[in-house]
Design a protein around this motif. Structure first.
Motif, short mmCIF file in Angstrom:
data_model
loop_
_atom_site.label_atom_id
_atom_site.label_comp_id
_atom_site.label_asym_id
_atom_site.label_seq_id
_atom_site.Cartn_x
_atom_site.Cartn_y
_atom_site.Cartn_z
N MET A 1 0.85 -1.18 0.00
CA MET A 1 0.00 0.00 0.00
C MET A 1 0.89 1.24 0.00
N ASN A 2 0.70 2.13 -0.97
CA ASN A 2 1.46 3.38 -1.03
C ASN A 2 0.87 4.37 -0.05
N LEU A 3 1.73 5.02 0.70
CA LEU A 3 1.26 6.02 1.67
C LEU A 3 1.51 7.41 1.13
N ASP A 4 0.85 7.75 0.04
CA ASP A 4 1.10 9.05 -0.57
C ASP A 4 -0.13 9.94 -0.68
N HIS A 5 -1.20 9.58 -0.01
CA HIS A 5 -2.33 10.48 0.05
C HIS A 5 -1.98 11.61 1.02
N VAL A 6 -2.55 12.76 0.78
CA VAL A 6 -2.24 13.94 1.59
C VAL A 6 -3.49 14.33 2.36
N PHE A 7 -3.30 14.64 3.65
CA PHE A 7 -4.41 15.02 4.51
C PHE A 7 -4.06 16.34 5.19
N MET A 8 -4.39 17.44 4.53
CA MET A 8 -4.00 18.75 5.05
C MET A 8 -5.15 19.73 5.12
N CYS A 9 -6.34 19.30 4.81
CA CYS A 9 -7.46 20.22 4.71
C CYS A 9 -8.16 20.47 6.04
N GLY A 10 -7.89 19.66 7.04
CA GLY A 10 -8.47 19.90 8.35
C GLY A 10 -9.74 19.13 8.64
N HIS A 11 -10.18 18.29 7.70
CA HIS A 11 -11.40 17.50 7.90
C HIS A 11 -11.42 16.38 6.87
N PRO A 12 -11.87 15.17 7.27
CA PRO A 12 -11.88 14.05 6.32
C PRO A 12 -12.70 14.31 5.05
N MET A 30 -6.64 10.73 -7.76
CA MET A 30 -6.01 9.89 -6.74
C MET A 30 -6.64 8.50 -6.66
N PHE A 31 -7.86 8.35 -7.10
CA PHE A 31 -8.54 7.05 -7.07
C PHE A 31 -8.47 6.38 -8.44
N ALA A 32 -7.29 6.36 -9.03
CA ALA A 32 -7.12 5.81 -10.37
C ALA A 32 -7.37 4.31 -10.41
N THR A 33 -7.17 3.63 -9.30
CA THR A 33 -7.40 2.18 -9.22
C THR A 33 -8.13 1.87 -7.92
N PRO A 34 -8.82 0.74 -7.87
CA PRO A 34 -9.54 0.38 -6.64
C PRO A 34 -8.64 0.33 -5.40
N ASP A 35 -7.41 -0.14 -5.54
CA ASP A 35 -6.54 -0.21 -4.36
C ASP A 35 -6.18 1.17 -3.83
N ARG A 36 -6.21 2.19 -4.67
CA ARG A 36 -5.95 3.56 -4.19
C ARG A 36 -7.10 4.05 -3.33
N LEU A 37 -8.33 3.66 -3.67
CA LEU A 37 -9.48 4.01 -2.83
C LEU A 37 -9.36 3.31 -1.48
N ASP A 38 -9.03 2.02 -1.50
CA ASP A 38 -8.83 1.28 -0.24
C ASP A 38 -7.79 1.97 0.62
N ALA A 39 -6.67 2.34 -0.01
CA ALA A 39 -5.58 3.00 0.71
C ALA A 39 -6.05 4.31 1.34
N TRP A 40 -6.85 5.09 0.62
CA TRP A 40 -7.32 6.36 1.16
C TRP A 40 -8.14 6.14 2.43
N TYR A 41 -9.08 5.20 2.38
CA TYR A 41 -9.93 4.95 3.55
C TYR A 41 -9.08 4.61 4.77
N VAL A 42 -8.07 3.77 4.60
CA VAL A 42 -7.23 3.36 5.73
C VAL A 42 -6.29 4.49 6.16
N GLU A 43 -5.61 5.12 5.20
CA GLU A 43 -4.67 6.19 5.53
C GLU A 43 -5.35 7.38 6.18
N SER A 44 -6.59 7.63 5.82
CA SER A 44 -7.33 8.76 6.38
C SER A 44 -7.74 8.52 7.83
#
Length: 184
Positions: A1-12, A30-44
């Motif tokens: 799982m790539n950890l390259d999503h960015v969370f800087m906006c102050g709210h999910p 950022m959701f170019a593939t299904p695994d990127r969506l999965d990664a976002w949910y977990v990383e967030s």
């Protein structure tokens, strides 16, 4: 799982809306593939684990994301909500959310794709109907379309993140000034 999503906006919900980057120019998905969506949910931090996404889940999530972005933009600009965007968000929020469980190791939230998306949608409903709406700002970088919550002293924050957009814009302005001085 790539950890390259960015969370800087102050709210999910704002971070979720920001997963389509540079909306006015290059548009980077950022959701170019299904695994990127999965990664976002977990990383967030929305969930600790999520069932594997399929392409249909990505389409559903991007539809909700676009509705959230439209509603955030309307709220930020003080205009009326789009009825279709409201319907998309409310439909997702109506579904069962991810439910945290207590384990011997602590809190753990496992979710299906629909539960994770419902949790994000509920965050968006709370945000868009809550006290932080007057603090919404769009990044001052003309190429960036992230909306963030400005909790800075005096409400003077200009960038979604100094390390990304702020430095980029300031460096470009510095180069332009240097070029002008060298030409003059």
């Amino acid at each position: 799982m790539n950890l390259d999503h960015v969370f800087m906006c102050g709210h999910p919900a704002l971070d979720f809306a920001a997963t389509l980057r540079a909306r006015r120019t290059a548009r980077f998905e950022m959701f170019a593939t299904p695994d990127r969506l999965d990664a976002w949910y977990v990383e967030s931090g929305i969930v600790d684990s999520v069932s594997p996404a399929r392409q249909a889940d990505v389409r559903r999530a991007t539809a909700v994301r676009e509705a959230v972005y439209q509603l955030i933009t309307a709220r930020r600009l003080g205009t009326d909500f789009d009825d279709e965007a409201l319907a998309v968000l409310n439909d997702a929020a109506r579904r069962a959310p991810a439910a945290p469980q207590l384990t011997h190791a602590g809190r753990w939230t496992a979710a299906t794709q629909r539960e994770a998306l419902s949790t994000v949608a509920r965050h968006a409903v709370e945000l868009l109907s809550g006290p932080d709406v007057p603090l919404f700002k769009e990044c001052g970088n003309p190429e960036c379309t992230r909306v963030y919550i400005d909790r800075s002293r005096g409400g003077r924050r200009q960038w979604c993140g100094m390390e990304s957009c702020g430095n980029r814009v300031k460096a470009a302005a510095y180069r332009a000034r240097r070029k002008t001085v060298a030409a003059g």
